[in-house]
Design a protein around this motif. Structure first.
Motif, PDB file in Angstrom:
ATOM      1  N   LEU A   6       0.797  -1.190   0.245  1.00  0.00           N
ATOM      2  CA  LEU A   6      -0.075  -0.052  -0.030  1.00  0.00           C
ATOM      3  C   LEU A   6       1.083   1.351   0.036  1.00  0.00           C
ATOM      4  O   LEU A   6       0.160   2.278   0.028  1.00  0.00           O
ATOM      5  N   GLY A   7       2.071   1.038  -0.255  1.00  0.00           N
ATOM      6  CA  GLY A   7       3.033   2.226  -0.292  1.00  0.00           C
ATOM      7  C   GLY A   7       2.800   3.231   0.947  1.00  0.00           C
ATOM      8  O   GLY A   7       3.004   2.744   2.077  1.00  0.00           O
ATOM      9  N   LYS A   8       2.996   4.286   0.588  1.00  0.00           N
ATOM     10  CA  LYS A   8       3.169   5.400   1.683  1.00  0.00           C
ATOM     11  C   LYS A   8       2.340   5.540   2.946  1.00  0.00           C
ATOM     12  O   LYS A   8       2.784   5.205   4.159  1.00  0.00           O
ATOM     13  N   PHE A   9       1.010   5.337   2.737  1.00  0.00           N
ATOM     14  CA  PHE A   9       0.038   5.515   3.772  1.00  0.00           C
ATOM     15  C   PHE A   9       0.305   4.240   4.751  1.00  0.00           C
ATOM     16  O   PHE A   9       0.227   4.376   6.108  1.00  0.00           O
ATOM     17  N   ALA A  10       0.344   3.096   4.106  1.00  0.00           N
ATOM     18  CA  ALA A  10       0.472   1.894   4.724  1.00  0.00           C
ATOM     19  C   ALA A  10       1.555   1.937   5.648  1.00  0.00           C
ATOM     20  O   ALA A  10       1.568   1.453   6.873  1.00  0.00           O
ATOM     21  N   LEU A  11       2.663   2.499   5.389  1.00  0.00           N
ATOM     22  CA  LEU A  11       4.177   2.470   5.878  1.00  0.00           C
ATOM     23  C   LEU A  11       3.699   3.122   7.232  1.00  0.00           C
ATOM     24  O   LEU A  11       4.187   2.976   8.544  1.00  0.00           O
ATOM     25  N   ARG A  12       3.245   4.554   7.016  1.00  0.00           N
ATOM     26  CA  ARG A  12       2.877   5.444   8.268  1.00  0.00           C
ATOM     27  C   ARG A  12       2.055   4.708   9.051  1.00  0.00           C
ATOM     28  O   ARG A  12       2.198   4.717  10.318  1.00  0.00           O
ATOM     29  N   ILE A  70      -9.571  -5.754  -6.649  1.00  0.00           N
ATOM     30  CA  ILE A  70      -9.291  -4.697  -7.411  1.00  0.00           C
ATOM     31  C   ILE A  70      -8.378  -5.322  -8.762  1.00  0.00           C
ATOM     32  O   ILE A  70      -8.595  -4.830  -9.944  1.00  0.00           O
ATOM     33  N   ASP A  71      -7.115  -6.139  -8.363  1.00  0.00           N
ATOM     34  CA  ASP A  71      -6.493  -6.649  -9.193  1.00  0.00           C
ATOM     35  C   ASP A  71      -7.122  -7.473 -10.395  1.00  0.00           C
ATOM     36  O   ASP A  71      -6.836  -7.539 -11.478  1.00  0.00           O
ATOM     37  N   SER A  72      -8.038  -8.054  -9.895  1.00  0.00           N
ATOM     38  CA  SER A  72      -9.120  -8.789 -10.880  1.00  0.00           C
ATOM     39  C   SER A  72      -9.520  -7.830 -11.719  1.00  0.00           C
ATOM     40  O   SER A  72      -9.814  -8.271 -13.171  1.00  0.00           O
ATOM     41  N   LEU A 194       2.870  18.285  -7.273  1.00  0.00           N
ATOM     42  CA  LEU A 194       2.041  17.348  -7.906  1.00  0.00           C
ATOM     43  C   LEU A 194       1.711  16.112  -7.060  1.00  0.00           C
ATOM     44  O   LEU A 194       1.962  15.069  -7.539  1.00  0.00           O
ATOM     45  N   GLN A 195       1.305  16.496  -5.990  1.00  0.00           N
ATOM     46  CA  GLN A 195       0.961  15.324  -4.888  1.00  0.00           C
ATOM     47  C   GLN A 195       0.177  14.482  -5.652  1.00  0.00           C
ATOM     48  O   GLN A 195       0.268  13.129  -5.285  1.00  0.00           O
ATOM     49  N   TRP A 196      -1.058  14.811  -6.358  1.00  0.00           N
ATOM     50  CA  TRP A 196      -2.134  13.779  -6.984  1.00  0.00           C
ATOM     51  C   TRP A 196      -1.076  12.853  -7.829  1.00  0.00           C
ATOM     52  O   TRP A 196      -1.307  11.514  -7.684  1.00  0.00           O
ATOM     53  N   ALA A 197       0.016  13.389  -8.582  1.00  0.00           N
ATOM     54  CA  ALA A 197       0.795  12.357  -9.316  1.00  0.00           C
ATOM     55  C   ALA A 197       1.588  11.532  -8.406  1.00  0.00           C
ATOM     56  O   ALA A 197       1.836  10.109  -8.645  1.00  0.00           O
ATOM     57  N   THR A 202       2.108   5.932  -6.179  1.00  0.00           N
ATOM     58  CA  THR A 202       2.104   4.934  -5.198  1.00  0.00           C
ATOM     59  C   THR A 202       1.142   3.961  -5.539  1.00  0.00           C
ATOM     60  O   THR A 202       1.334   2.745  -5.334  1.00  0.00           O
ATOM     61  N   GLY A 203      -0.104   4.539  -5.778  1.00  0.00           N
ATOM     62  CA  GLY A 203      -1.200   3.545  -5.965  1.00  0.00           C
ATOM     63  C   GLY A 203      -0.916   2.524  -7.143  1.00  0.00           C
ATOM     64  O   GLY A 203      -1.272   1.235  -6.968  1.00  0.00           O
ATOM     65  N   VAL A 204      -0.373   3.074  -8.380  1.00  0.00           N
ATOM     66  CA  VAL A 204      -0.110   2.032  -9.404  1.00  0.00           C
ATOM     67  C   VAL A 204       0.929   1.134  -8.965  1.00  0.00           C
ATOM     68  O   VAL A 204       0.966  -0.023  -9.171  1.00  0.00           O
ATOM     69  N   ASN A 205       1.992   1.636  -8.074  1.00  0.00           N
ATOM     70  CA  ASN A 205       3.011   0.697  -7.881  1.00  0.00           C
ATOM     71  C   ASN A 205       2.410  -0.589  -7.105  1.00  0.00           C
ATOM     72  O   ASN A 205       2.936  -1.675  -7.162  1.00  0.00           O
ATOM     73  N   ALA A 206       1.624   0.084  -6.115  1.00  0.00           N
ATOM     74  CA  ALA A 206       1.114  -1.337  -5.469  1.00  0.00           C
ATOM     75  C   ALA A 206       0.212  -2.152  -5.900  1.00  0.00           C
ATOM     76  O   ALA A 206       0.380  -3.309  -6.047  1.00  0.00           O
ATOM     77  N   LEU A 207      -0.271  -1.722  -7.238  1.00  0.00           N
ATOM     78  CA  LEU A 207      -1.345  -2.508  -8.101  1.00  0.00           C
ATOM     79  C   LEU A 207      -0.214  -3.523  -8.715  1.00  0.00           C
ATOM     80  O   LEU A 207      -0.545  -4.701  -8.837  1.00  0.00           O
ATOM     81  N   VAL A 208       0.761  -2.988  -9.540  1.00  0.00           N
ATOM     82  CA  VAL A 208       1.558  -3.647 -10.173  1.00  0.00           C
ATOM     83  C   VAL A 208       2.280  -4.948  -9.094  1.00  0.00           C
ATOM     84  O   VAL A 208       2.646  -5.875  -9.608  1.00  0.00           O
TER      85      VAL A 208
END
Lengths: 280, 209
Positions: A6-12, A70-72, A194-197, A202-208
């Motif tokens: 989950l990237g960033k949020f998950a870590l915190r 989500i991945d499906s 460009l926080q949205w980017a 982060t989201g796409v990384n998690a998905l991949v």
């Protein structure tokens, strides 16, 4: 690469939760009069097992009921060709991290490969969506800061399962945090408002990552008696091999000692006789 | 004159028969072990790609190939580790039987996803008197090649048996030992309980195909 989901949020959120839950449960070491059990305990290296199992079960539910659907959906909507383009793109964006770690590990040759791949894929590969470097004889590799610490001789510490992030240990969790703060791509995006980017990244990384690991994890779940301990063993072996490979890139790392082969006619005699067909 | 030639010929032929198997049984070497790995991989790929076989036939052939080329008793014994010593002969026999089933189901299923991957052997080394470590990589249509190491044992008859596969640094045997040890620990070392959970697992795997 650690199972980063989950990237960033998950870590915190995860780091805070991990500390809290960690205090809750520890495994009981076996008594001194059982040397076999003691050796096993040391070898498994999981003193926080009860807590880890609870977190692992929680993660497994999240994977099954949140990430896998989500991945499906992703697999249903985006054909394999498109998924490969997404995967190549986010991998190319990791080049600065790979390059930094290659250099910190002292792997000049790997650093050259990473740089060459980045230049080729960012230009001829249309901003990284096509990995053109691999067919040109420059296959990719990943390197991360937990691995760098390992190459420097930092021990793994006890096995940890982090909420949402998955299997880890203090060394790899540190590496993960350092990369989270130090990813040049995210730093650049944040600096340019460009926080949205950055969040999309982060989201796409998690998905991949989920898409990459899903089949492997399904296979382990299907074939193991105790999914938790199979994943633990797999993670620890994999990281040890990545660190050996970081120390001596390109070579086949000498694998750990496994099935000991007794001399011919030796201990195998104890095995109940089995007739083995030699046809085919 | 004629007679002597005949005797010579018969004698020579007999000698020839005696010598031939010995000659065919080449001295174990990295080269020979590598050839074994290549031919094993090719047999498996040919079988998976053979469209004339129905599912049952393919499973049956897969089992034969697997059992003939993997040293299941040695792997099973390693996986059970310290619990092997305390197991009764009946438990050992039953364990190996279930372990074989479980292994065959595991690998047959993995091969069902086969989609054109190729295996290339890239040298290896002798680990000790009868053990060989062969390096190979699996090349895929997409993605970097996967390094796979094969641990083999040479047999007195000159053949080889696989005792472990190390995929990207992860030993299948060690992973399984860890898995089984943890289950047995939870059962206070009761091997019969392990056997019954193996049976359940095998049923699940069969049901899932």
């Amino acid at each position: 690469m650690p199972l980063t989901l989950l990237g960033k949020f998950a870590l915190r959120a995860g780091a805070a939760a991990a500390v809290a839950v960690t205090l809750a449960g520890c495994a009981t070491p076996p008594p001194d009069d059982d040397p076999d059990a003691k050796a096993e305990y040391a070898q498994i290296n999981d003193p926080l097992e009860p807590t880890n199992r609870a977190v692992f079960a929680f993660n497994d539910r999240v994977y099954r009921y949140v990430f896998n659907p989500i991945d499906s959906g992703y697999r249903a909507v985006v054909p394999p060709f498109g998924r490969d383009r997404v995967s190549d793109f986010v991998d190319n964006l990791k080049s600065p991290l790979y390059l930094g770690n290659d250099l910190l590990q002292g792997n000049v040759k790997f650093a050259g490969v990473t740089l060459g791949r980045f230049l080729l894929n960012s230009t001829f590969g249309v901003l990284g969506i096509m990995d053109v470097a691999t067919p040109m004889g420059l296959p990719g590799h990943s390197s991360d800061f937990g691995q760098t610490l390992g190459v420097w001789g930092v021990g793994e510490g006890p096995y940890l399962v982090l909420p949402l992030i998955g299997p880890s240990n203090p060394r790899d969790a540190t590496g993960y945090a350092v990369e989270w703060f130090g990813d040049p791509v995210d730093i650049y995006l944040d600096d340019h408002d460009l926080q949205w980017a950055s969040w999309t990244h982060t989201g796409v990384n998690a998905l991949v990552t989920e898409d990459d690991y899903r089949d492997l994890l399904d296979d382990v779940r299907r074939t193991s008696l105790d999914y938790y301990s199979a994943v633990r063993s797999l993670y620890r072996q994999r990281r040890a091999a990545e660190i050996k490979n970081g120390k001596n890139p390109g070579a086949y790392a000498p694998p750990p000692k496994s099935v000991a082969n007794p001399p011919h006619g030796g201990q195998t005699a104890q095995v109940p006789a089995k007739t083995v067909s030699t046809e085919e | 004159m004629y007679r002597r030639t005949l005797i010579k010929a018969v004698f020579g032929l007999a000698l020839g028969f005696a010598v031939l198997p010995a000659m065919a049984r080449a001295e174990p070497s990295v080269d020979q072990a590598g050839k074994f790995v290549t031919s094993l991989a090719n047999s498996a790929i040919t079988m998976v790609a053979d469209k004339s076989l129905n599912e049952n036939e393919r499973d049956e052939r897969f089992r034969k190939l697997f059992v003939a080329n993997f040293d299941i008793p040695a792997i099973g014994k390693f996986v059970l580790a310290r619990y092997w010593r305390v197991a009764t002969p009946e438990q050992r026999g039953e364990f190996l039987k279930l372990f074989e089933d479980q292994q065959v189901l595991t690998w047959a299923h993995r091969f069902k996803d086969y989609s054109g991957e190729q295996l290339q052997v890239a040298g290896g080394e002798r680990e000790n008197a009868h053990e060989w470590l062969i390096n190979s990589q699996i090349t895929r249509i997409k993605g970097p090649p996967i390094p796979v190491q094969w641990r083999l044992r040479d047999e007195p008859d000159g053949s080889y048996r696989v005792t472990d596969l190390i995929v990207e640094g992860v030993s299948m045997a060690i992973t399984q030992r860890s898995d089984y040890a943890s289950v047995l620990q939870g059962m206070s070392g009761h091997i019969d309980q392990l056997l019954s959970s193996m049976r359940t697992k095998i049923d699940q795997m069969k049901a899932a195909g």
